[in-house]
Design a protein around this motif. Structure first.
Motif, short mmCIF file in Angstrom:
data_model
loop_
_atom_site.label_atom_id
_atom_site.label_comp_id
_atom_site.label_asym_id
_atom_site.label_seq_id
_atom_site.Cartn_x
_atom_site.Cartn_y
_atom_site.Cartn_z
N ALA A 55 0.82 -1.22 0.00
CA ALA A 55 0.00 0.00 0.00
C ALA A 55 0.84 1.26 0.00
N GLY A 56 2.14 1.14 0.25
CA GLY A 56 3.02 2.31 0.19
C GLY A 56 3.72 2.60 1.51
N GLY A 57 4.84 3.30 1.41
CA GLY A 57 5.63 3.64 2.59
C GLY A 57 6.85 2.74 2.71
N GLU A 58 7.80 3.18 3.56
CA GLU A 58 9.05 2.45 3.72
C GLU A 58 9.39 2.10 5.16
N ILE A 59 8.82 2.85 6.13
CA ILE A 59 9.17 2.68 7.54
C ILE A 59 7.94 2.19 8.29
N ALA A 60 8.06 1.05 8.97
CA ALA A 60 6.95 0.50 9.74
C ALA A 60 7.07 0.90 11.20
N LEU B 61 10.00 -6.51 7.18
CA LEU B 61 11.23 -6.32 6.38
C LEU B 61 11.29 -7.35 5.26
N ALA B 62 10.85 -8.57 5.53
CA ALA B 62 10.80 -9.59 4.48
C ALA B 62 9.82 -9.20 3.39
N ALA B 63 8.79 -8.43 3.76
CA ALA B 63 7.80 -7.98 2.78
C ALA B 63 8.30 -6.80 1.95
N GLY B 64 9.44 -6.22 2.33
CA GLY B 64 10.02 -5.16 1.51
C GLY B 64 10.14 -3.80 2.16
N ALA B 65 9.80 -3.67 3.44
CA ALA B 65 9.99 -2.39 4.12
C ALA B 65 11.48 -2.07 4.20
N ARG B 66 11.81 -0.77 4.19
CA ARG B 66 13.23 -0.38 4.28
C ARG B 66 13.76 -0.49 5.70
N ALA B 67 12.90 -0.17 6.68
CA ALA B 67 13.33 -0.21 8.08
C ALA B 67 12.11 -0.22 8.98
#
Length: 238
Positions: free
Chosen positions: A28-33, A52-58
């Protein structure tokens, strides 16, 4: 005897729902959880690994020491960047839409005892609920010390054996009371001591019960699930 606070409620974290929700949130968008407050009570490590495995940057955590520990485990973490991944999607929380995502956490309690209540008799301190007919009650673990907010008394339900039954009377510190219905001899919802009740989450009728909690308390689903998870004994589920 009241169940000790540490075991009064359980937060069952679904591995499959976490993977599903992490993928949806990153897509859905975004990089930081946002994993502050122990990942909203879900547990920092499993949520960090999934997102992180799903592709988040950090992932954003509470402090520099926690960020350092995660980085030492090979997980990209920060204590400064602003989280921009949708937390409702990540944790499977019911939002404003009609359909709720798969909830990652299922909060449970346990039936401690069962007793009859006669017509006209009242429940719990303050007598905020009085029986209009003969019925059967169950005392279950979970009270305001475990974030079962007092405003939920007479306004929310729990799932027991696949059916929703109401919480009645005021919620106490470590317990609350549910109405099984029926007569004192035979309740509408069969129950025995040790039965599990679900406050919210799971795949059954309590799946989106957090919506009712939010309406009753004025708190958001995120606030409620965070408080409940931090006060529960956390276990992993399928």
């Amino acid at each position: 005897m009241v169940t000790p606070r540490s075991t009064a409620t359980r937060a069952v974290i679904s591995r499959s729902a976490l993977v599903e929700c992490a993928a949806a949130a990153v897509a859905a968008g975004g990089e930081i959880a946002d994993l502050r407050r122990d990942a909203y009570g879900h547990g920092v490590l499993p949520v960090a690994r999934a997102v992180l495995a799903a592709g988040a940057r950090a992932v954003r955590v509470d402090g520099a020491e926690q960020a350092r520990l995660l980085r030492s485990a090979g997980l990209a973490a920060t204590d400064a960047d602003v989280p921009d991944i949708d937390a409702e999607l990540l944790y499977g929380l019911p939002g404003d839409g009609q359909s709720a995502p798969s909830p990652v956490m299922r909060l449970t309690g346990t039936v401690m005892s069962i007793k009859p209540l006669r017509r006209g008799e009242a429940v719990s301190y303050g007598y905020t609920h009085r029986a209009t007919a003969d019925t059967t009650l169950a005392l279950v673990t979970g009270g305001y010390a475990q974030a079962i907010v007092r405003a939920l008394g007479n306004r929310a339900h729990v799932e027991l054996r696949g059916r929703m039954v109401p919480i009645v009377g005021r919620i106490a510190m470590d317990v609350c009371v549910i109405d099984l219905g029926g007569s004192p001899v035979l309740s509408d919802v069969p129950a025995t001591e040790g039965d599990e009740v679900t406050y919210f989450g799971g795949a059954g009728p309590a799946r989106a019960e957090l919506r009712a909690w939010a309406a009753a308390t004025g708190l958001t689903a995120a606030e409620l699930v965070c408080a409940a998870g931090l006060h529960a004994s956390r276990v992993e589920g399928d």
